[in-house]
Scaffold this motif. Structure first.
Motif, PDB file in Angstrom:
ATOM      1  N   LYS A  40       0.822  -3.833   3.647  1.00  0.00           N
ATOM      2  CA  LYS A  40       1.267  -2.523   4.139  1.00  0.00           C
ATOM      3  C   LYS A  40       0.181  -1.470   3.948  1.00  0.00           C
ATOM      4  O   LYS A  40      -0.066  -0.661   4.844  1.00  0.00           O
ATOM      5  CB  LYS A  40       2.545  -2.080   3.409  1.00  0.00           C
ATOM      6  N   LEU A  41      -0.465  -1.494   2.786  1.00  0.00           N
ATOM      7  CA  LEU A  41      -1.531  -0.532   2.524  1.00  0.00           C
ATOM      8  C   LEU A  41      -2.706  -0.760   3.463  1.00  0.00           C
ATOM      9  O   LEU A  41      -3.248   0.192   4.040  1.00  0.00           O
ATOM     10  CB  LEU A  41      -1.988  -0.624   1.061  1.00  0.00           C
ATOM     11  N   ASN A  42      -3.120  -2.018   3.646  1.00  0.00           N
ATOM     12  CA  ASN A  42      -4.218  -2.331   4.558  1.00  0.00           C
ATOM     13  C   ASN A  42      -3.913  -1.850   5.977  1.00  0.00           C
ATOM     14  O   ASN A  42      -4.760  -1.252   6.639  1.00  0.00           O
ATOM     15  CB  ASN A  42      -4.506  -3.831   4.574  1.00  0.00           C
ATOM     16  N   ASN A  81     -12.738   0.737   0.970  1.00  0.00           N
ATOM     17  CA  ASN A  81     -12.502   0.120  -0.336  1.00  0.00           C
ATOM     18  C   ASN A  81     -12.079   1.140  -1.385  1.00  0.00           C
ATOM     19  O   ASN A  81     -11.264   0.839  -2.251  1.00  0.00           O
ATOM     20  CB  ASN A  81     -13.742  -0.643  -0.796  1.00  0.00           C
ATOM     21  N   GLU A  82     -12.621   2.347  -1.314  1.00  0.00           N
ATOM     22  CA  GLU A  82     -12.289   3.390  -2.287  1.00  0.00           C
ATOM     23  C   GLU A  82     -10.817   3.793  -2.235  1.00  0.00           C
ATOM     24  O   GLU A  82     -10.256   4.218  -3.236  1.00  0.00           O
ATOM     25  CB  GLU A  82     -13.155   4.628  -2.067  1.00  0.00           C
ATOM     26  N   ILE A  83     -10.199   3.671  -1.066  1.00  0.00           N
ATOM     27  CA  ILE A  83      -8.791   4.080  -0.940  1.00  0.00           C
ATOM     28  C   ILE A  83      -7.831   2.895  -1.020  1.00  0.00           C
ATOM     29  O   ILE A  83      -6.653   3.034  -0.717  1.00  0.00           O
ATOM     30  CB  ILE A  83      -8.547   4.910   0.339  1.00  0.00           C
ATOM     31  N   GLY A  84      -8.348   1.730  -1.436  1.00  0.00           N
ATOM     32  CA  GLY A  84      -7.470   0.605  -1.733  1.00  0.00           C
ATOM     33  C   GLY A  84      -7.454  -0.519  -0.716  1.00  0.00           C
ATOM     34  O   GLY A  84      -6.699  -1.477  -0.864  1.00  0.00           O
ATOM     35  N   PHE A  85      -8.284  -0.459   0.314  1.00  0.00           N
ATOM     36  CA  PHE A  85      -8.329  -1.536   1.304  1.00  0.00           C
ATOM     37  C   PHE A  85      -8.870  -2.802   0.662  1.00  0.00           C
ATOM     38  O   PHE A  85      -9.850  -2.778  -0.064  1.00  0.00           O
ATOM     39  CB  PHE A  85      -9.220  -1.131   2.486  1.00  0.00           C
ATOM     40  N   ASN A  86      -8.199  -3.931   0.912  1.00  0.00           N
ATOM     41  CA  ASN A  86      -8.634  -5.219   0.386  1.00  0.00           C
ATOM     42  C   ASN A  86      -8.731  -6.201   1.550  1.00  0.00           C
ATOM     43  O   ASN A  86      -7.715  -6.653   2.077  1.00  0.00           O
ATOM     44  CB  ASN A  86      -7.657  -5.735  -0.665  1.00  0.00           C
ATOM     45  N   PRO A  87      -9.963  -6.557   1.977  1.00  0.00           N
ATOM     46  CA  PRO A  87     -10.128  -7.433   3.147  1.00  0.00           C
ATOM     47  C   PRO A  87      -9.655  -8.866   2.938  1.00  0.00           C
ATOM     48  O   PRO A  87      -9.598  -9.634   3.892  1.00  0.00           O
ATOM     49  CB  PRO A  87     -11.629  -7.376   3.420  1.00  0.00           C
ATOM     50  N   SER A  88      -9.288  -9.229   1.723  1.00  0.00           N
ATOM     51  CA  SER A  88      -8.785 -10.583   1.463  1.00  0.00           C
ATOM     52  C   SER A  88      -7.348 -10.764   1.929  1.00  0.00           C
ATOM     53  O   SER A  88      -6.852 -11.884   1.981  1.00  0.00           O
ATOM     54  CB  SER A  88      -8.857 -10.893  -0.030  1.00  0.00           C
TER      55      SER A  88
END
Length: 126
Positions: free
Chosen positions: A52-54, A75-82
């Protein structure tokens, strides 16, 4: 024989059935919410929350349909490409990872990591 003489949530004296644990539905709900908060987050909840965040981040940064953004910004705001839901491979062999309808491709340009953000299109169907 009464096992619980007072409400498990608000500690008020219970009246009625002998096996009654809560004085009203609101107390029962508040008690269950508190118990759930104390439990460790389950694996599926973690995955769902990250997806949801991504999606929210990709939607926010991709207003134009195709955008390039520095990886450190996301990445700084919480995105995780995994964490992604599916992928699509274009004719050049690039593999875009998607979080529902928003996709991204990690590239290195001029020595810095960047994401190319796109939105799912009808022609991407197999």
């Amino acid at each position: 024989m009464r096992f619980h003489k007072e409400c498990l949530n608000c500690k008020k004296l219970l009246v009625g059935r002998t096996d009654k644990k809560f004085c009203d539905p609101q107390c029962k709900s508040a008690y269950q919410y508190q118990i759930a908060k104390e439990q460790p987050e389950r694996f599926y909840d973690k995955v769902g929350n990250q997806l949801k965040l991504n999606r929210k981040i990709l939607k926010e940064y991709n207003k134009g349909g195709k955008v390039t953004v520095r990886a450190e910004v996301l990445n700084e705001i919480g995105f995780n490409p995994s964490f992604f839901t599916h992928y699509w491979k274009n004719k050049k062999g690039d593999v875009y990872l998607f979080v529902y309808e928003y996709g991204f491709l990690k590239k290195v340009e001029h020595g810095s990591d960047k994401f190319i953000l796109i939105k799912w299109q009808d022609y991407m169907k197999k």
